[in-house]
Design an enzyme around this catalytic site. Sequence first.
Site, PDB file in Angstrom:
ATOM      1  N   ASP A 149       0.883  -1.148   0.000  1.00 52.94           N
ATOM      2  CA  ASP A 149       0.000   0.000   0.000  1.00 52.94           C
ATOM      3  C   ASP A 149       0.935   1.215   0.000  1.00 52.94           C
ATOM      4  O   ASP A 149       2.076   1.127   0.448  1.00 52.94           O
ATOM      5  CB  ASP A 149      -0.884  -0.003   1.239  1.00 52.94           C
ATOM      6  N   ASP A 195       0.051   4.896   0.944  1.00 53.24           N
ATOM      7  CA  ASP A 195      -0.126   5.844   2.039  1.00 53.24           C
ATOM      8  C   ASP A 195       0.127   5.186   3.392  1.00 53.24           C
ATOM      9  O   ASP A 195      -0.427   4.135   3.707  1.00 53.24           O
ATOM     10  CB  ASP A 195      -1.532   6.444   2.021  1.00 53.24           C
ATOM     11  N   GLY A 239      -5.157   2.060  -1.325  1.00 52.56           N
ATOM     12  CA  GLY A 239      -6.435   1.524  -0.872  1.00 52.56           C
ATOM     13  C   GLY A 239      -7.588   2.488  -1.068  1.00 52.56           C
ATOM     14  O   GLY A 239      -8.727   2.079  -1.178  1.00 52.56           O
TER      15      GLY A 239
END
Length: 99
Positions: free
Chosen positions: A8, A10, A97
């Site tokens: 992911d 962030d 996400g």
Amino acid sequence: MIKLCAFDFDSTLMDGETIDILAQEYKVGDAVKAITNKAMNGELDFFESLSARVALLEGMPIDQVRKCCENLPLMNGAKELCEYLKNKNIKIIVFSGGF
């Protein structure tokens, strides 16, 4: 043998949330944080929250977005980890996400 590593972006590879950093740059950071807080308190679902936060970025000049995104802070060791994986011929994919 590992052939693929997925991350992911962030708060994993990047130290923070891209939407928050863009919002601060565009001077709508407080409004974005207020919407995020509502979502965290269960007052908005994720997609409502995301749509409302992104709507606040409408009109942000692409040059401002580009400059901001070119300077996102990476987590300590993120660059070195990716270089290590690439040197081991491990493919890297990065996703968000939220988007």
